[in-house]
Design a protein around this motif. Structure first.
Motif, short mmCIF file in Angstrom:
data_model
loop_
_atom_site.label_atom_id
_atom_site.label_comp_id
_atom_site.label_asym_id
_atom_site.label_seq_id
_atom_site.Cartn_x
_atom_site.Cartn_y
_atom_site.Cartn_z
N SER A 1 0.84 -1.19 0.00
CA SER A 1 0.00 0.00 0.00
C SER A 1 0.88 1.25 0.00
CB SER A 1 -0.92 0.01 1.22
OG SER A 1 -0.18 0.14 2.42
N ILE A 2 0.39 2.30 -0.65
CA ILE A 2 1.06 3.60 -0.66
C ILE A 2 0.06 4.62 -0.10
CG2 ILE A 2 2.14 5.40 -2.05
CD1 ILE A 2 3.06 3.30 -3.98
N PRO A 3 0.23 5.04 1.16
CA PRO A 3 -0.76 5.91 1.80
C PRO A 3 -0.62 7.39 1.47
CG PRO A 3 0.95 5.35 3.37
CD PRO A 3 1.26 4.58 2.10
N ASN A 4 0.51 7.81 0.89
CA ASN A 4 0.76 9.23 0.65
C ASN A 4 0.27 9.62 -0.75
OD1 ASN A 4 2.19 9.43 3.16
ND2 ASN A 4 3.94 8.47 2.15
N ILE A 5 -0.86 10.34 -0.81
CA ILE A 5 -1.50 10.66 -2.07
C ILE A 5 -1.57 12.18 -2.24
CG2 ILE A 5 -3.51 10.27 -3.54
CD1 ILE A 5 -4.24 7.91 -1.76
N TYR A 6 -1.17 12.67 -3.42
CA TYR A 6 -1.08 14.10 -3.69
C TYR A 6 -1.79 14.43 -5.00
CZ TYR A 6 2.84 13.65 -0.37
OH TYR A 6 3.62 13.36 0.72
N TYR A 7 -2.10 15.72 -5.17
CA TYR A 7 -2.63 16.18 -6.45
C TYR A 7 -2.15 17.60 -6.71
CZ TYR A 7 -6.12 18.75 -3.70
OH TYR A 7 -6.74 19.59 -2.81
N CYS A 8 -2.14 17.97 -7.98
CA CYS A 8 -1.73 19.31 -8.38
C CYS A 8 -2.97 20.17 -8.61
CB CYS A 8 -0.90 19.25 -9.66
SG CYS A 8 0.59 18.24 -9.53
N SER A 9 -2.85 21.45 -8.26
CA SER A 9 -3.91 22.42 -8.51
C SER A 9 -3.25 23.74 -8.87
CB SER A 9 -4.81 22.58 -7.28
OG SER A 9 -5.84 23.52 -7.53
N GLY A 10 -3.43 24.18 -10.12
CA GLY A 10 -2.65 25.33 -10.57
C GLY A 10 -1.19 24.93 -10.57
N ASN A 11 -0.35 25.75 -9.95
CA ASN A 11 1.06 25.38 -9.81
C ASN A 11 1.39 24.94 -8.39
OD1 ASN A 11 0.92 27.81 -8.46
ND2 ASN A 11 2.79 28.66 -9.36
#
Length: 288
Positions: free
Chosen positions: A186-196
């Motif tokens: 499992s990979i618990p660290n989840i990110y997303y981009c918004s603008g820059n």
């Protein structure tokens, strides 16, 4: 993805966690698309899904980081034990996926594939099924590249007020009879981009174990998950909505930015990820 038949594993406690600095990062448009599928599931009480394609970037300290910026059109919703309780990739979805893989191959860049699907409020909806693991392992055996599975599921306490996000990394595939088997992390660290800007999705510590069916496969030598409890998992769950332990909204944390060279920068970690720039346009109009 067929609907749940048996559930033998808790994806948070039974599946070992990579943890540490390993990251899954979604482009802005991919993350918006995933949220749209999650919202459609809530409104229609029907499962949704799609393929994602991305690539790997390894940090200086060796942490595995994966960036996804392509998503296919939607899978077909199907019936199972419950109405609209499954999804299956269509022939068109498969052609979209193969087309993207060919683009990566032509540029000499190794692709990563993620199979994303949602669960609706039917059955043991908070857990990945044994059949889910089998699908991911079979994909890993077929495509010979990095394979992930992702589930967006309602929380057992708050139902549609909270969506739990689970991401599994599939390795060491093998076919035993007609069963796809593999090791999973499992990979618990989840990110997303918004603008820059880059955000880390809010998380909470899950209390209690996920439900399992009476019939399990934990004693089988050819079980889908070959590394059951190889080392500890994690009860840290990324989620959208409210924290089920206190009913307070989950807050996404601003942790970085995209610089002028399109690198992903995480200042607090002194980390910069160079992501090969691929201009990709897909069938649902999402591109980097």
């Amino acid at each position: 993805m067929a609907d749940i038949q048996t559930v033998s594993y808790d994806q948070f406690t039974d599946i070992p966690s990579l943890g540490g600095e390993s990251k899954i990062i979604f482009s802005e448009k991919v993350y918006k698309y995933l949220n749209s599928l999650i919202n459609e599931t809530k409104i229609e009480n029907a499962e949704k899904g799609c393929y994602l394609v991305g690539r790997k970037s390894i940090s200086e300290d060796g942490a595995l980081c994966f960036y996804f910026d392509f998503c296919s059109s939607k899978f077909q919703t199907t019936n199972g034990n419950y109405e609209n309780s499954g999804v299956l990739p269509t022939d068109n979805n498969k052609l979209e996926l193969i087309g993207e893989l060919e683009k990566y191959n032509s540029l000499g860049i190794g692709a990563c594939i993620m199979h994303f699907h949602t669960h609706n409020l039917n059955g043991i909806y908070s857990s990945l099924s044994d059949q889910d693991y089998g699908v991911y392992a079979t994909m890993k055996h077929q495509f010979k590249c990095e394979i992930f599975g992702m589930l967006a599921a309602p929380n057992k306490t708050l139902n549609n007020d909270t969506t739990e996000l689970s991401i599994l990394y599939c390795t060491d595939p093998k076919i035993v009879g007609n069963r796809g088997c593999a090791s999973f992390y499992s990979i618990p660290n989840i990110y997303y981009c918004s603008g820059n800007q880059i955000y880390k999705i809010g998380s909470f510590h899950k209390i209690g174990l996920s439900a399992k069916t009476r019939i399990t496969e934990l004693s089988r030598s050819d079980r889908f998950v070959q590394n059951y409890r190889e080392w500890p998992g994690t009860n840290l769950v990324s989620g959208i909505g409210k924290n089920p332990t206190n009913n307070i909204p989950l807050i996404d944390e601003n942790v970085g930015y995209i610089d002028a060279n399109n690198n992903l920068c995480f200042p607090n970690e002194n980390l910069t990820l160079e992501i090969p720039n691929i201009q990709i346009t897909n069938s649902v109009g999402y591109y980097r």
